[in-house]
Write a protein that holds these residues in place. Structure first.
Motif, PDB file in Angstrom:
ATOM      1  N   UNK A   1       0.837  -1.198   0.000  1.00 38.29           N
ATOM      2  CA  UNK A   1       0.000   0.000   0.000  1.00 38.29           C
ATOM      3  C   UNK A   1       0.876   1.255   0.000  1.00 38.29           C
ATOM      4  N   UNK A   2       0.587   2.201  -0.880  1.00 37.23           N
ATOM      5  CA  UNK A   2       1.481   3.359  -1.046  1.00 37.23           C
ATOM      6  C   UNK A   2       1.566   4.276   0.156  1.00 37.23           C
ATOM      7  N   UNK A   3       0.574   4.229   1.033  1.00 35.98           N
ATOM      8  CA  UNK A   3       0.572   5.101   2.213  1.00 35.98           C
ATOM      9  C   UNK A   3       0.710   4.289   3.497  1.00 35.98           C
ATOM     10  N   UNK A   4      -0.078   3.230   3.628  1.00 37.22           N
ATOM     11  CA  UNK A   4      -0.054   2.411   4.847  1.00 37.22           C
ATOM     12  C   UNK A   4       1.174   1.508   4.920  1.00 37.22           C
ATOM     13  N   UNK A   5       1.793   1.258   3.770  1.00 39.41           N
ATOM     14  CA  UNK A   5       2.981   0.390   3.679  1.00 39.41           C
ATOM     15  C   UNK A   5       2.682  -1.035   4.145  1.00 39.41           C
ATOM     16  N   UNK A   6       1.466  -1.487   3.925  1.00 36.42           N
ATOM     17  CA  UNK A   6       1.056  -2.848   4.260  1.00 36.42           C
ATOM     18  C   UNK A   6       0.808  -3.636   2.979  1.00 36.42           C
ATOM     19  N   UNK A   7       1.029  -4.976   3.005  1.00 28.56           N
ATOM     20  CA  UNK A   7       0.728  -5.787   1.821  1.00 28.56           C
ATOM     21  C   UNK A   7      -0.782  -5.777   1.529  1.00 28.56           C
ATOM     22  N   UNK A   8      -1.117  -5.573   0.276  1.00 29.74           N
ATOM     23  CA  UNK A   8      -2.516  -5.547  -0.153  1.00 29.74           C
ATOM     24  C   UNK A   8      -2.689  -6.560  -1.278  1.00 29.74           C
ATOM     25  N   UNK A   9      -3.761  -7.329  -1.205  1.00 30.98           N
ATOM     26  CA  UNK A   9      -4.122  -8.225  -2.310  1.00 30.98           C
ATOM     27  C   UNK A   9      -5.611  -8.055  -2.582  1.00 30.98           C
ATOM     28  N   UNK A  10      -5.944  -7.728  -3.813  1.00 32.65           N
ATOM     29  CA  UNK A  10      -7.333  -7.490  -4.197  1.00 32.65           C
ATOM     30  C   UNK A  10      -7.676  -8.459  -5.325  1.00 32.65           C
ATOM     31  N   UNK A  11      -8.823  -9.135  -5.186  1.00 34.45           N
ATOM     32  CA  UNK A  11      -9.264 -10.112  -6.180  1.00 34.45           C
ATOM     33  C   UNK A  11     -10.625  -9.716  -6.717  1.00 34.45           C
ATOM     34  N   UNK A  12     -10.771  -9.794  -8.030  1.00 37.47           N
ATOM     35  CA  UNK A  12     -12.039  -9.467  -8.687  1.00 37.47           C
ATOM     36  C   UNK A  12     -12.709 -10.755  -9.155  1.00 37.47           C
ATOM     37  N   UNK A  13     -13.959 -10.960  -8.751  1.00 36.21           N
ATOM     38  CA  UNK A  13     -14.693 -12.157  -9.145  1.00 36.21           C
ATOM     39  C   UNK A  13     -14.877 -12.183 -10.657  1.00 36.21           C
ATOM     40  N   UNK A  14     -15.002 -13.390 -11.204  1.00 36.74           N
ATOM     41  CA  UNK A  14     -15.157 -13.542 -12.653  1.00 36.74           C
ATOM     42  C   UNK A  14     -16.541 -13.052 -13.090  1.00 36.74           C
ATOM     43  N   UNK A  15     -16.710 -12.748 -14.379  1.00 37.76           N
ATOM     44  CA  UNK A  15     -18.018 -12.307 -14.873  1.00 37.76           C
ATOM     45  C   UNK A  15     -19.111 -13.345 -14.634  1.00 37.76           C
ATOM     46  N   UNK A  16     -20.342 -12.889 -14.581  1.00 37.00           N
ATOM     47  CA  UNK A  16     -21.493 -13.774 -14.367  1.00 37.00           C
ATOM     48  C   UNK A  16     -21.861 -14.453 -15.685  1.00 37.00           C
ATOM     49  N   UNK A  17     -21.034 -15.410 -16.030  1.00 34.35           N
ATOM     50  CA  UNK A  17     -21.147 -16.124 -17.302  1.00 34.35           C
ATOM     51  C   UNK A  17     -20.912 -17.605 -17.022  1.00 34.35           C
ATOM     52  N   UNK A  18     -21.696 -18.508 -17.603  1.00 34.48           N
ATOM     53  CA  UNK A  18     -21.571 -19.938 -17.281  1.00 34.48           C
ATOM     54  C   UNK A  18     -20.173 -20.509 -17.467  1.00 34.48           C
ATOM     55  N   UNK A  19     -19.494 -20.143 -18.555  1.00 31.75           N
ATOM     56  CA  UNK A  19     -18.153 -20.689 -18.790  1.00 31.75           C
ATOM     57  C   UNK A  19     -17.163 -20.158 -17.766  1.00 31.75           C
ATOM     58  N   UNK A  20     -17.225 -18.862 -17.478  1.00 29.86           N
ATOM     59  CA  UNK A  20     -16.343 -18.292 -16.460  1.00 29.86           C
ATOM     60  C   UNK A  20     -16.588 -18.956 -15.107  1.00 29.86           C
ATOM     61  N   UNK A  21     -17.857 -19.126 -14.731  1.00 29.58           N
ATOM     62  CA  UNK A  21     -18.190 -19.732 -13.432  1.00 29.58           C
ATOM     63  C   UNK A  21     -17.699 -21.180 -13.377  1.00 29.58           C
ATOM     64  N   UNK A  22     -17.811 -21.892 -14.493  1.00 24.47           N
ATOM     65  CA  UNK A  22     -17.356 -23.285 -14.527  1.00 24.47           C
ATOM     66  C   UNK A  22     -15.848 -23.355 -14.316  1.00 24.47           C
ATOM     67  N   UNK A  23     -15.122 -22.495 -15.022  1.00 28.30           N
ATOM     68  CA  UNK A  23     -13.671 -22.497 -14.873  1.00 28.30           C
ATOM     69  C   UNK A  23     -13.250 -22.123 -13.449  1.00 28.30           C
ATOM     70  N   UNK A  24     -13.933 -21.146 -12.874  1.00 29.30           N
ATOM     71  CA  UNK A  24     -13.593 -20.753 -11.496  1.00 29.30           C
ATOM     72  C   UNK A  24     -13.766 -21.925 -10.538  1.00 29.30           C
ATOM     73  N   UNK A  25     -14.853 -22.669 -10.715  1.00 22.40           N
ATOM     74  CA  UNK A  25     -15.097 -23.831  -9.853  1.00 22.40           C
ATOM     75  C   UNK A  25     -14.026 -24.900 -10.046  1.00 22.40           C
ATOM     76  N   UNK A  26     -13.578 -25.084 -11.283  1.00 19.00           N
ATOM     77  CA  UNK A  26     -12.535 -26.059 -11.554  1.00 19.00           C
ATOM     78  C   UNK A  26     -11.228 -25.692 -10.871  1.00 19.00           C
ATOM     79  N   UNK A  27     -10.916 -24.415 -10.849  1.00 19.03           N
ATOM     80  CA  UNK A  27      -9.646 -23.951 -10.270  1.00 19.03           C
ATOM     81  C   UNK A  27      -9.697 -23.993  -8.746  1.00 19.03           C
ATOM     82  N   UNK A  28     -10.836 -23.607  -8.195  1.00 24.67           N
ATOM     83  CA  UNK A  28     -10.925 -23.477  -6.730  1.00 24.67           C
ATOM     84  C   UNK A  28     -11.374 -24.772  -6.076  1.00 24.67           C
TER      85      UNK A  28
END
Length: 225
Positions: free
Chosen positions: A198-225
């Motif tokens: 973080x540029x000010x807090x100087x703490x590690x930050x990790x941000x994750x964005x969920x996949x689009x609401x699409x059947x193929x994307x959701x299927x792949x996410x389930x396979x990975x997780x």
């Protein structure tokens, strides 16, 4: 608008395909202006609201985009990106399996402004920029393959161009050779995650964005997780 992270200095959104991160000839409202309105309403602010653009995503691409809420955070985040101190992870659904399950790609890309497209050219070509990314195959269906991509540089259409250059064209990306477009006009490239100090807090930050609401994307996410 899907806000997935916010503090006093930064705000991150999960961009939908079709949203723009900067104004263009369409006249559509870009995300920074939408964020300003959102912040003004949330915090009952009058007058100008600051929202700095740190990096961009192509219009048909979805996923994580980070903006700054202060000029201090903007300048410091710009330095982090410039010095390649932000670890960016993308997911790409491609039409063809790569020859190796993991790999590093080095190309020299040149942007054609008239076509809004980049091409891989020989080293030493005027205006060509060195472009580097790592990839790995993390899942596959009967027709498509999911790659996790870690770009080391931030060039125009870098992931789209470099993957197409090895025959792994992103699903829906007709500009770079896909067989057909996606029904919603998107391409199957998603900015999945970013890690940085973080540029000010100087703490590690990790941000994750969920996949689009699409059947193929959701299927792949389930396979990975």
């Amino acid at each position: 608008m899907d806000v997935i992270y916010e503090d006093n200095h930064l705000i991150a959104v999960n961009k939908a395909s079709g949203d723009i991160t900067q104004g263009d000839k369409t006249g559509d409202m870009p995300l920074p202006e939408i964020i300003k309105l959102w912040l003004a309403e949330k915090y009952k602010k009058e007058g100008n609201v600051f929202c700095g653009v740190i990096h961009r995503l192509d219009r048909p691409t979805s996923g994580l985009v980070i903006f700054s809420k202060t000029s201090k955070a903007l300048s410091r985040m710009n330095e982090l990106f410039k010095n390649q101190e932000v670890e960016k992870v993308y997911w790409a659904i491609v039409e063809t399996k790569p020859q190796t399950d993991t790999g590093s790609l080095l190309d020299y890309l040149k942007k054609n402004t008239d076509q809004n497209k980049s091409y891989s050219v020989k080293k030493g070509t005027p205006e060509a920029k060195e472009s580097v990314l790592d990839y790995k195959l993390i899942a596959q269906s009967d027709r498509y393959f999911l790659l996790e991509v870690n770009p080391k540089t931030g060039r125009h259409h870098q992931i789209r161009t470099q993957l197409a250059n090895i025959g792994c064209i992103i699903k829906g990306d007709v500009k770079y050779g896909a067989k057909r477009s996606n029904k919603d006009g998107s391409i199957s490239l998603h900015a999945r995650r970013a890690k940085f100090i973080h540029p000010v807090k100087k703490e590690p930050i990790e941000i994750t964005a969920d996949v689009p609401n699409d059947p193929l994307w959701k299927w792949f996410k389930k396979e990975v997780e």
